[in-house]
Design a protein around this motif. Structure first.
Motif, short mmCIF file in Angstrom:
data_model
loop_
_atom_site.label_atom_id
_atom_site.label_comp_id
_atom_site.label_asym_id
_atom_site.label_seq_id
_atom_site.Cartn_x
_atom_site.Cartn_y
_atom_site.Cartn_z
N ALA A 56 0.83 -1.21 0.00
CA ALA A 56 0.00 0.00 0.00
C ALA A 56 0.87 1.26 0.00
O ALA A 56 1.80 1.38 0.78
CB ALA A 56 -0.93 0.00 1.21
N GLU A 57 0.50 2.19 -0.88
CA GLU A 57 1.18 3.49 -0.91
C GLU A 57 0.49 4.48 0.03
O GLU A 57 1.06 5.51 0.39
CB GLU A 57 1.19 4.04 -2.33
CG GLU A 57 1.96 3.14 -3.31
CD GLU A 57 1.58 3.43 -4.74
OE1 GLU A 57 2.27 4.26 -5.37
OE2 GLU A 57 0.60 2.82 -5.22
N MET A 58 -0.75 4.18 0.38
CA MET A 58 -1.49 4.95 1.37
C MET A 58 -2.20 3.97 2.30
O MET A 58 -2.77 2.99 1.84
CB MET A 58 -2.52 5.87 0.70
CG MET A 58 -3.42 6.62 1.69
SD MET A 58 -4.78 7.51 0.85
CE MET A 58 -3.87 8.77 -0.01
N ILE A 59 -2.12 4.21 3.60
CA ILE A 59 -2.82 3.38 4.58
C ILE A 59 -3.73 4.28 5.39
O ILE A 59 -3.31 5.32 5.91
CB ILE A 59 -1.83 2.65 5.51
CG1 ILE A 59 -0.94 1.69 4.71
CG2 ILE A 59 -2.59 1.88 6.60
CD1 ILE A 59 0.16 1.03 5.53
N ILE A 60 -5.01 3.87 5.49
CA ILE A 60 -6.00 4.64 6.26
C ILE A 60 -6.52 3.76 7.39
O ILE A 60 -7.04 2.66 7.14
CB ILE A 60 -7.16 5.10 5.37
CG1 ILE A 60 -6.64 5.98 4.23
CG2 ILE A 60 -8.20 5.86 6.19
CD1 ILE A 60 -7.72 6.46 3.27
N VAL A 61 -6.36 4.23 8.62
CA VAL A 61 -6.84 3.51 9.80
C VAL A 61 -8.08 4.22 10.33
O VAL A 61 -8.01 5.39 10.71
CB VAL A 61 -5.76 3.44 10.90
CG1 VAL A 61 -6.29 2.65 12.10
CG2 VAL A 61 -4.48 2.82 10.37
N ASN A 62 -9.21 3.51 10.32
CA ASN A 62 -10.44 4.07 10.91
C ASN A 62 -10.51 3.61 12.36
O ASN A 62 -10.67 2.42 12.64
CB ASN A 62 -11.67 3.60 10.13
CG ASN A 62 -12.93 4.36 10.54
OD1 ASN A 62 -12.88 5.23 11.39
ND2 ASN A 62 -14.03 4.03 9.91
N THR A 63 -10.37 4.54 13.28
CA THR A 63 -10.16 4.22 14.70
C THR A 63 -11.45 4.16 15.50
O THR A 63 -12.45 4.77 15.16
CB THR A 63 -9.25 5.28 15.34
OG1 THR A 63 -9.91 6.56 15.27
CG2 THR A 63 -7.91 5.36 14.64
#
Length: 434
Positions: free
Chosen positions: A38-45
């Motif tokens: 992944a070049e972008m990682i999004i964590v939904n917390t």
């Protein structure tokens, strides 16, 4: 650009993640499951209780390690960000963008500014953009946001805001689209589903909504979660009883049975009323599965209060039960209450309840042996020996599963009739009926 999402916390949070995936797919991002590429990682917390906050922070720090490799952008969104954005920005500089819940309206604008250094036309989180991540046959359907209950231990109203029902026609439109896409089990969720409609229409409308969802062609199971006892009406019980598609399953977050503790929690009911509603459900719908969640160690919980809770669990014999130790949450009234309970006492009380429930569960599971049920086959066990499914008795990710033998791969993602032949702790074993 390849982007990976990690969704933490509840199913309501997962829907936000699915809407975020939809936005980025609309802008030609490639969704991947491997953080290494992944070049972008999004964590939904999640920021609901202490353990959830710790998990969120640890996950962000773990994902930050990938910035040393392929990842260019690390983004955090969701409940924890809403609660602690300023502190998090200082503590974890590896995160390139923090998106609070109240910034979802500018979701794409914020990301495009980060990536492309200019503000592109905005694109916000929308139910119409959702990419379902829960398999081919099951999807959640959020019918309301926020909460007006203001239980003294809970931070949800301060994170998610006041209770806000979606318009019924919008929900039905989304449900119809889910059915057209092949979804056969739809699960209606909100912080308090039984309050649905009170703010929009001036009266409780969950029963009416369920009837309309049941009329949609394609659904085999309709399930609803998080029904607060004081709003479970005779009309709702009657609809669940009569509508064949509705799973005879009530998830009722009770938390306690001591009237003193319920009052301190700002719950709008009593132990007697809770027992009465459960008895009524069981009288009207004998096959109904009743699940609950409890909190032990709430400030001021005496030994007598705990014994009251223990006796109620023993008498009622819930089909499913989760028990949590009280978590002292910033900004909630209960965090300032006197007589906070020691952690060892909280854990001891939780262990007592769960041991009691384990015995109850074994007895109930034993009684299931020989029964025949429709089972939705969702997966294959890790050892490859069984297919894994659920019946109407099992809500995904919270209850046990059914391990099915005597079948071939063609049953995956299908409903099959199975006979229960055994059990182990909270799971059942079954064979396909030829």
């Amino acid at each position: 650009m390849k982007v990976g999402f990690i969704s933490l916390g509840c199913s309501k949070n997962l829907i936000d993640t699915e809407m975020g995936i939809g936005v980025l797919k609309n802008h030609d991002f490639e969704i991947v499951n491997d953080p290494q590429i992944a070049e972008m990682i999004i964590v939904n917390t999640c920021g609901f209780i202490e353990s959830a906050k710790e998990e969120a922070i640890n996950t962000i720090l773990e994902m930050a390690e990938y910035k040393k490799k392929n990842c260019k952008y690390l983004i955090a969104m969701g409940c924890l960000v809403k609660r602690y954005k300023g502190e998090l920005q200082k503590a974890i500089p590896e995160v390139d963008l923090w998106i609070s819940i109240d910034e979802y309206k500018d979701f794409w604008k914020n990301i495009s500014t980060l990536v492309y250094k200019n503000v592109e036309k905005n694109d916000y989180l929308s139910y119409r953009n959702r990419i379902i991540t829960t398999g081919e046959k099951m999807a959640y359907l959020k019918i309301a946001e926020g909460c007006d209950n203001f239980c003294t231990y809970c931070a949800i109203p301060y994170i998610r805001g006041r209770f806000e029902s979606r318009k019924m026609e919008d929900i039905i439109e989304e449900a119809e689209n889910l059915a057209k896409s092949g979804i056969e089990e739809v699960i209606l969720i909100a912080q308090d589903t039984t309050k649905y409609g009170i703010d929009l229409y001036g009266e409780l409308k969950l029963a009416e909504l369920l009837k309309k969802v049941c009329n949609i062609k394609g659904f085999k199971w309709v399930r609803f979660l998080y029904a607060y006892p004081e709003s479970i009406t005779d009309e709702l019980i009657e609809v669940v009883k009569k509508e064949e598609k509705i799973c005879k399953y009530f998830d009722i977050p009770i938390q306690h049975f001591s009237d003193d503790i319920l009052k301190k929690m700002n719950r709008k009911t009593t132990g007697k009323n809770i027992k009465n509603i459960i008895n009524k459900i069981r009288e009207e719908i004998p096959e109904a599965i009743i699940r609950t969640s409890l909190i032990v160690g709430f400030p001021g919980e005496t030994e007598e209060d705990f014994i009251c809770l223990e006796k109620a669990v023993e008498d009622i014999k819930f089909d499913r039960l989760g028990c949590f130790t009280y978590s002292k949450e910033d900004g909630t009234p209960a965090a300032k209450f006197d007589n906070q309970i020691h952690s060892k006492t909280k854990q001891k009380r939780r262990n007592i309840i769960m041991e009691l429930q384990n015995d109850i569960s074994k007895e109930k599971m034993q009684n299931r042996v020989g029964e025949i049920h429709d089972v939705l086959i969702c997966d294959i066990s890790e050892d490859g020996l069984f297919y894994v499914g659920r019946s109407y008795m099992d809500s995904p990710d919270t209850d046990g599963v059914i391990y099915v033998s005597g079948a071939t791969e063609e049953i995956l993602n299908k409903f099959v009739k199975c006979k229960i032949v055994g059990f182990e702790e909270y799971d059942l074993f079954a064979e396909v009926i030829k």
